[in-house]
Every structure is written in structure tokens, then in C-alpha cells.
Design a protein around this motif. Structure first.
Motif, PDB file in Angstrom:
ATOM      1  N   ILE A 266      -2.634  -3.976 -44.859  1.00 54.35           N
ATOM      2  CA  ILE A 266      -1.992  -5.034 -45.637  1.00 54.35           C
ATOM      3  C   ILE A 266      -0.566  -4.571 -45.916  1.00 54.35           C
ATOM      4  CG2 ILE A 266      -2.146  -6.510 -47.667  1.00 54.35           C
ATOM      5  CD1 ILE A 266      -4.657  -6.528 -45.830  1.00 54.35           C
ATOM      6  N   ALA A 267       0.416  -5.373 -45.540  1.00 53.52           N
ATOM      7  CA  ALA A 267       1.833  -4.992 -45.675  1.00 53.52           C
ATOM      8  C   ALA A 267       2.532  -5.981 -46.595  1.00 53.52           C
ATOM      9  CB  ALA A 267       2.505  -4.966 -44.306  1.00 53.52           C
ATOM     10  N   ILE A 268       3.145  -5.473 -47.651  1.00 52.10           N
ATOM     11  CA  ILE A 268       3.753  -6.343 -48.657  1.00 52.10           C
ATOM     12  C   ILE A 268       5.238  -6.042 -48.812  1.00 52.10           C
ATOM     13  CG2 ILE A 268       3.734  -7.048 -51.076  1.00 52.10           C
ATOM     14  CD1 ILE A 268       0.770  -6.342 -51.168  1.00 52.10           C
ATOM     15  N   SER A 269       6.046  -7.047 -48.581  1.00 51.38           N
ATOM     16  CA  SER A 269       7.473  -7.013 -48.878  1.00 51.38           C
ATOM     17  C   SER A 269       7.647  -7.645 -50.249  1.00 51.38           C
ATOM     18  CB  SER A 269       8.238  -7.816 -47.817  1.00 51.38           C
ATOM     19  OG  SER A 269       9.555  -8.094 -48.222  1.00 51.38           O
ATOM     20  N   THR A 270       8.285  -6.938 -51.161  1.00 48.86           N
ATOM     21  CA  THR A 270       8.371  -7.434 -52.527  1.00 48.86           C
ATOM     22  C   THR A 270       9.756  -7.239 -53.132  1.00 48.86           C
ATOM     23  OG1 THR A 270       7.464  -7.198 -54.784  1.00 48.86           O
ATOM     24  CG2 THR A 270       7.495  -5.228 -53.417  1.00 48.86           C
ATOM     25  N   ALA A 271      10.129  -8.154 -53.997  1.00 48.17           N
ATOM     26  CA  ALA A 271      11.317  -7.931 -54.816  1.00 48.17           C
ATOM     27  C   ALA A 271      11.051  -6.739 -55.726  1.00 48.17           C
ATOM     28  CB  ALA A 271      11.616  -9.179 -55.642  1.00 48.17           C
ATOM     29  N   GLY A 272      12.090  -5.988 -56.056  1.00 49.73           N
ATOM     30  CA  GLY A 272      11.932  -4.815 -56.910  1.00 49.73           C
ATOM     31  C   GLY A 272      11.897  -3.521 -56.124  1.00 49.73           C
ATOM     32  N   SER A 273      12.084  -2.415 -56.821  1.00 44.75           N
ATOM     33  CA  SER A 273      12.059  -1.093 -56.198  1.00 44.75           C
ATOM     34  C   SER A 273      10.623  -0.626 -56.022  1.00 44.75           C
ATOM     35  CB  SER A 273      12.812  -0.084 -57.070  1.00 44.75           C
ATOM     36  OG  SER A 273      14.148  -0.488 -57.257  1.00 44.75           O
ATOM     37  N   VAL A 274      10.381   0.098 -54.933  1.00 44.16           N
ATOM     38  CA  VAL A 274       9.045   0.597 -54.602  1.00 44.16           C
ATOM     39  C   VAL A 274       9.100   2.117 -54.463  1.00 44.16           C
ATOM     40  CG1 VAL A 274       7.217   0.591 -52.838  1.00 44.16           C
ATOM     41  CG2 VAL A 274       8.363  -1.547 -53.466  1.00 44.16           C
ATOM     42  N   ASN A 275       8.076   2.796 -54.943  1.00 43.31           N
ATOM     43  CA  ASN A 275       8.074   4.260 -54.899  1.00 43.31           C
ATOM     44  C   ASN A 275       8.038   4.785 -53.470  1.00 43.31           C
ATOM     45  OD1 ASN A 275       5.395   3.897 -54.112  1.00 43.31           O
ATOM     46  ND2 ASN A 275       4.513   4.806 -55.943  1.00 43.31           N
ATOM     47  N   ASN A 276       8.280   6.079 -53.315  1.00 38.49           N
ATOM     48  CA  ASN A 276       8.336   6.686 -51.987  1.00 38.49           C
ATOM     49  C   ASN A 276       6.985   6.806 -51.320  1.00 38.49           C
ATOM     50  OD1 ASN A 276      11.120   7.000 -51.717  1.00 38.49           O
ATOM     51  ND2 ASN A 276      11.135   8.918 -52.867  1.00 38.49           N
ATOM     52  N   GLU A 277       5.923   6.626 -52.087  1.00 34.38           N
ATOM     53  CA  GLU A 277       4.580   6.625 -51.507  1.00 34.38           C
ATOM     54  C   GLU A 277       4.184   5.247 -51.008  1.00 34.38           C
ATOM     55  OE1 GLU A 277       5.577   9.856 -53.718  1.00 34.38           O
ATOM     56  OE2 GLU A 277       5.248   7.902 -54.704  1.00 34.38           O
ATOM     57  N   ASN A 278       5.037   4.256 -51.268  1.00 31.19           N
ATOM     58  CA  ASN A 278       4.782   2.870 -50.859  1.00 31.19           C
ATOM     59  C   ASN A 278       3.482   2.321 -51.423  1.00 31.19           C
ATOM     60  OD1 ASN A 278       6.244   4.222 -48.130  1.00 31.19           O
ATOM     61  ND2 ASN A 278       7.118   2.301 -48.881  1.00 31.19           N
ATOM     62  N   THR A 279       3.243   2.661 -52.689  1.00 27.61           N
ATOM     63  CA  THR A 279       1.994   2.232 -53.331  1.00 27.61           C
ATOM     64  C   THR A 279       2.201   1.400 -54.575  1.00 27.61           C
ATOM     65  OG1 THR A 279       1.893   4.311 -54.589  1.00 27.61           O
ATOM     66  CG2 THR A 279       0.712   4.242 -52.478  1.00 27.61           C
ATOM     67  N   ALA A 280       3.415   1.430 -55.172  1.00 28.23           N
ATOM     68  CA  ALA A 280       3.608   0.760 -56.451  1.00 28.23           C
ATOM     69  C   ALA A 280       5.047   0.315 -56.632  1.00 28.23           C
ATOM     70  CB  ALA A 280       3.207   1.691 -57.598  1.00 28.23           C
ATOM     71  N   VAL A 281       5.217  -0.756 -57.371  1.00 24.61           N
ATOM     72  CA  VAL A 281       6.537  -1.233 -57.764  1.00 24.61           C
ATOM     73  C   VAL A 281       6.976  -0.439 -58.993  1.00 24.61           C
ATOM     74  CG1 VAL A 281       7.857  -3.202 -58.633  1.00 24.61           C
ATOM     75  CG2 VAL A 281       6.150  -3.541 -56.835  1.00 24.61           C
ATOM     76  N   ILE A 282       8.163   0.147 -58.920  1.00 26.93           N
ATOM     77  CA  ILE A 282       8.632   0.977 -60.032  1.00 26.93           C
ATOM     78  C   ILE A 282       9.774   0.330 -60.805  1.00 26.93           C
ATOM     79  CG2 ILE A 282       7.888   3.142 -58.996  1.00 26.93           C
ATOM     80  CD1 ILE A 282      10.774   3.596 -58.058  1.00 26.93           C
ATOM     81  N   GLY A 283      10.294  -0.776 -60.285  1.00 31.08           N
ATOM     82  CA  GLY A 283      11.361  -1.490 -60.986  1.00 31.08           C
ATOM     83  C   GLY A 283      11.424  -2.917 -60.490  1.00 31.08           C
ATOM     84  N   SER A 284      10.994  -3.865 -61.320  1.00 27.35           N
ATOM     85  CA  SER A 284      10.972  -5.259 -60.883  1.00 27.35           C
ATOM     86  C   SER A 284      12.266  -5.956 -61.268  1.00 27.35           C
ATOM     87  CB  SER A 284       9.770  -5.994 -61.485  1.00 27.35           C
ATOM     88  OG  SER A 284       9.810  -5.961 -62.894  1.00 27.35           O
ATOM     89  N   THR A 285      12.438  -7.172 -60.797  1.00 27.96           N
ATOM     90  CA  THR A 285      13.655  -7.945 -61.055  1.00 27.96           C
ATOM     91  C   THR A 285      13.359  -9.062 -62.043  1.00 27.96           C
ATOM     92  OG1 THR A 285      13.157  -9.321 -59.120  1.00 27.96           O
ATOM     93  CG2 THR A 285      14.606  -7.437 -58.789  1.00 27.96           C
TER      94      THR A 285
END
Length: 292
Positions: free
Chosen positions: A59-78
Motif C-alpha cells: 500500500i503506497a500513500i502520497s500525503t500532504a505533510g512531512s513523513v518520517n525517514n522510516e516512511n511509516t508516519a506523518v510527523i508534520g501535517s498542513t
């Protein structure tokens, strides 16, 4: 051939489709209004995943906001995403691996693999929309920074507090290079608040001298920002994407940039990967195992 169920999560819409490892969209594109609650977003994603997860590898998700280097969580949303968006546990949405990446980074990767910057070593993508997104690729890797938040286009254009930026600071590149910036330029020049970016563009097309002057001021601010980025990254190319990029005179910007940089000449190109580059880039990154 491996496949990804890809999503693009924005403030107003969520898109979903299946993308193969060559970057081809091989299924219908489903579109949903972005729910106003965390629970609604989770339900929308789960419903799509339940339909297609047995057909795909990831499952591949492109999301607004910053994402951690592990590509598992949003760390800063807009600001256009629901409150608490960062608390969503995306990994528990599927029995398959769930991969996340910032939407501008995903679009930059799509351009690098199948679009305007294919074959380059260093590229910088600028997404010119309501705001300004950024994605930087160096030696086959996304520049992510120590936490995953690199590539934010909030460097200073001026120091005398001329214009407040959406990030809360003053005079960032985004405040002069976005679609909103063009509107603000027009408001300042015309002394009224009922003008839109469409008014400016229509005026330029009609040969209105004042609107042309306003537009050229905006394009020059973009050029000045690109000059600074070129001096830092020495890229093969800049890729301009987003709703406002189509109006840029890339040849003129490229000439002015190359006349003013201290690094080697670069090129300025329009994006080629299409409106769904976020999903394509997310899928290609996920299927290769990440941004390494």
C-alpha cells in the motif's frame, strides 16, 4: 509484475488506484472527498484496501505533510488537513506493508523515474499551487534530512517583514512564488481585494499591461528563488509542476537563472508525469523499498 495500491491524500480529495512497478496506472482512479475527521479518513482508506489488498504487494500513500525517514508516519501535517492527522496509525490499515511519503517528494520521484527529470543526477522539483511544495533528488535518493522534513520551501526572500507566510513566519519563498502570492501581488498593485489569479492570467492573455507587470513580478520572484536553490544544489534541472506552472515562461526563467548563478548551467522544465504523479511516485518508491 509487482503492483501497489496507491493513494494521494490531500486537504479536499483522496485519490486511489493501482500502479505497477513501471509506473503505469492499471486500474480505474477512484476519487473521494477528504473526510473532516480522522475516523472518516481511516474508514475511506480501509474500505479501498479491503477491496484491493489481495491484488497488490504494498500500500503506497502520497500525503500532504512531512513523513518520517522510516516512511511509516506523518510527523508534520498542513493546515488543510484535519486536526490530529498525525495520529493516524497507517501501518494498521492493512495486512500488507504500508508505505508513506510526502506528496511533493512522491511527485518529484515520478518525474525522476518516468518524467521530466528522468536520467538526471540532481533535480529539484517545485510544485506551484496554492502553496509551494518541493522535492530534491540527489544521486538516486530523495533528500529527506535528519527527520524526513527536508525540501520545505520556506527560506527567506526578504528580511523586513513584507508578507506573512502560511507557516507563520515572514517573507518565505512560498509567500512570493505560490498561486496565492500572485493574487497578493495583484491586490497590492491594484489596491483592491477582489482580484483573483484568473483575473491576472486572463489579463496577461488579453495583453493588459498592468496585469503583465504583475505577472512578471511574480515570475521574477520565482526566478530569484530558483537562482538561490541552483547555487546550493547545482542541479541538472528544475521541474515546475502544479496548477500555476503552466503559465511560467520556462525559457525566460532558465535564461535569467543561468545569467545569475555561480554554479554550472541548469535547465528549467515543465513536469511530464501527469496529474497523478503523487500516486505514481509513491508506488515506485514503495515497490523499490523506499527512498534509499
Amino acid at each position: 509484475m509487482k503492483k501497489a495500491l496507491a493513494f494521494d491524500i490531500g486537504g479536499t480529495k483522496i485519490y486511489s488506484t493501482i500502479v505497477d512497478e513501471d509506473g503505469n496506472i492499471i486500474a480505474e482512479i477512484d476519487k473521494f472527498h477528504t473526510p473532516k475527521t480522522i475516523e472518516g479518513i481511516e474508514e475511506t482508506l480501509k474500505n479501498q484496501i479491503s477491496k484491493f489488498e489481495d491484488e497488490v504487494d504494498v500500500i503506497a500513500i502520497s500525503t500532504a505533510g512531512s513523513v518520517n525517514n522510516e516512511n511509516t508516519a506523518v510527523i508534520g501535517s498542513t493546515g488543510n488537513l484535519v486536526k490530529g492527522y498525525r495520529t493516524i496509525d497507517f501501518r494498521n490499515l492493512s495486512k500488507k506493508r504500508v508505505f508513506l511519503e510526502n506528496d511533493a517528494n512522491c511527485a518529484a520521484w515520478a518525474e525522476y523515474k518516468i518524467g521530466a527529470s528522468k536520467g538526471t543526477t540532481v533535480s529539484v522539483m517545485l510544485t506551484l499551487g496554492t502553496g509551494v511544495g518541493g522535492g530534491i533528488i540527489i544521486n538516486d535518493r530523495l533528500l529527506k534530512g535528519k527527520s524526513g522534513a527536508a525540501g520545505e520551501m520556506h527560506f527567506k526572500m526578504f528580511t523586513d517583514k513584507r508578507r506573512k507566510c502560511t507557516c507563520g513566519s515572514w517573507d518565505c519563498f512560498e509567500a512570493y512564488a505560490s498561486g496565492n502570492a500572485l493574487k497578493w501581488d495583484a491586490e497590492e498593485a491594484l489596491g483592491r481585494e477582489d482580484v483573483t489569479t484568473y483575473d491576472v492570467i486572463d489579463g496577461v492573455k488579453a495583453g493588459d499591461k498592468k496585469m503583465i507587470e504583475i505577472f512578471e513580478r511574480w515570475q521574477n520572484d520565482i526566478t530569484q528563488g530558483i537562482i538561490g536553490l541552483a547555487n546550493i544544489f547545482d542541479p541538472d534541472c528544475f521541474v515546475l509542476s502544479g496548477s500555476m506552472a503552466q503559465f511560467i515562461n520556462t525559457k525566460k526563467v532558465e535564461e535569467e537563472v543561468n545569467q545569475n548563478i555561480v554554479t554550472q548551467p541548469t535547465t528549467v522544465r515543465l513536469a511530464q508525469a501527469g496529474n497523478y504523479s503523487g500516486m505514481i511516485g509513491a508506488a515506485l518508491l514503495a515497490l523499490k523499498g523506499g527512498a534509499d
